[in-house]
Design a protein around this motif. Structure first.
Motif, short mmCIF file in Angstrom:
data_model
loop_
_atom_site.label_atom_id
_atom_site.label_comp_id
_atom_site.label_asym_id
_atom_site.label_seq_id
_atom_site.Cartn_x
_atom_site.Cartn_y
_atom_site.Cartn_z
N ILE A 201 0.87 -1.32 -0.08
CA ILE A 201 0.00 0.01 -0.13
C ILE A 201 0.81 1.24 -0.05
CG2 ILE A 201 -1.50 1.24 1.57
CD1 ILE A 201 -3.02 -1.29 2.32
N PRO A 202 2.13 1.55 0.88
CA PRO A 202 2.64 2.54 0.65
C PRO A 202 3.28 3.04 -0.72
CG PRO A 202 3.44 1.28 2.45
CD PRO A 202 2.59 0.57 1.63
N TYR A 203 3.40 2.08 -1.68
CA TYR A 203 3.88 2.29 -2.85
C TYR A 203 3.01 2.46 -4.05
CZ TYR A 203 7.48 -0.07 -0.44
OH TYR A 203 8.43 -0.75 0.61
N ILE A 204 1.60 2.49 -3.36
CA ILE A 204 0.69 2.59 -4.77
C ILE A 204 0.02 4.21 -4.64
CG2 ILE A 204 -1.74 1.69 -5.02
CD1 ILE A 204 0.34 -0.31 -5.18
N TYR A 205 -0.04 4.42 -5.96
CA TYR A 205 -0.59 5.89 -6.39
C TYR A 205 -2.15 6.12 -6.08
CZ TYR A 205 -1.52 10.39 -8.68
OH TYR A 205 -1.78 11.63 -9.08
N GLY A 206 -2.78 4.92 -6.80
CA GLY A 206 -4.11 4.79 -6.63
C GLY A 206 -4.68 3.73 -7.62
N SER A 207 -5.86 3.65 -8.42
CA SER A 207 -6.20 2.71 -9.26
C SER A 207 -6.99 3.39 -10.34
CB SER A 207 -7.21 1.85 -8.32
OG SER A 207 -8.27 2.34 -7.78
N ARG A 208 -7.00 2.58 -11.43
CA ARG A 208 -7.84 3.03 -12.40
C ARG A 208 -8.42 1.73 -13.17
NH1 ARG A 208 -8.42 7.06 -16.29
NH2 ARG A 208 -8.46 6.37 -18.55
#
Length: 247
Positions: free
Chosen positions: A77-84
């Protein structure tokens, strides 16, 4: 009174600047007196790996694409920008920072004449990874990992065996769910590891995790090119320093 205070403050600042400059000069002289191998180690980016790629290069190679949201490992989770559209998107600014650190480590290990071992379990990219290892004079393991190769190498090979100094994993899973056994074995034997960790992976046992896509051909090609160049830069510097007798 105001002029006196201003003059005093200016004098104190000037003394502080002189003291700081003197300390920097002393530190530089101390560094110059140390062996070249120590100087290289203390330099933040001696091999200039920061200029090997840009964030746009990562984007063009689809490094930002993760797996579907349902397969996300919470430790990523700490490395995630978001989702598309239901797919995880990595924060490429973080990926670039972690990748540069990993490239710097690879170059340093190569400079110190260490053994580097590439790992890849996906059949699609086996040839590419093996070819990259040959081109930079290192080794690759792209088949089934037999337990005990690191942890019980003397019995496995029938003699005392030198283990690798660095393992680079272009993917950290044997399949969708199971982590590559060599990561655990490397951790047991205190062997440094670099790993491309996708959104469904566990980065905890990897010494230098690099968050990013570990499936697409474009991303694997980019990783191979970058690590090959970093390793060759380290070896070239070692060769130059040995020729100049300053290693």
């Amino acid at each position: 009174m105001l002029k006196r205070i201003t003059k005093t403050a200016y004098t104190n600042v000037r003394k502080l600047c002189i003291t700081t400059t003197t300390q920097q000069q002393i530190q530089e002289e101390i560094v110059k007196q140390e062996p070249m191998s120590v100087q290289v180690l203390k330099h933040p980016d001696y091999f200039n790996v920061h200029n090997l790629f840009t964030v746009k290069d990562l984007f063009d190679a689809r490094v930002h694409f993760g797996h579907k949201e349902g397969s996300l490992d919470e430790r990523m989770i700490p490395y995630i920008y978001g989702s598309r559209l239901g797919h995880i998107i990595f924060d490429l600014d973080q990926t670039a920072e972690y990748l540069r650190k990993a490239l710097n480590i690879a170059a340093h290990v190569a400079y110190r004449d260490g053994i580097i071992l590439f790992f890849q379990r996906g059949a699609q990219h086996v040839h590419l990874v093996e070819k990259t290892a040959i081109e930079c004079g290192e080794f690759a393991h792209t088949r089934f990992w037999r337990g005990g190769i690191f942890t019980n190498s003397t019995k496995q090979f029938g003699s005392i065996t030198r283990l690798p100094d660095l393992c680079i994993f272009f993917n950290t899973l044997n399949n969708v769910l199971i982590q590559h056994t060599a990561i655990r074995d490397s951790a047991k034997m205190l062997i440094a590891t670099i790993g491309i960790v996708d959104s469904n992976c566990n980065p905890n046992l990897v010494t230098y995790p690099v968050p990013g896509n570990d499936d697409s051909t474009a991303s694997i090609e980019l990783y191979c090119k970058l690590f090959k160049n970093a390793i060759l830069r380290g070896k070239q510097k070692r060769k130059e320093h040995l020729e100049q007798n300053i290693y």
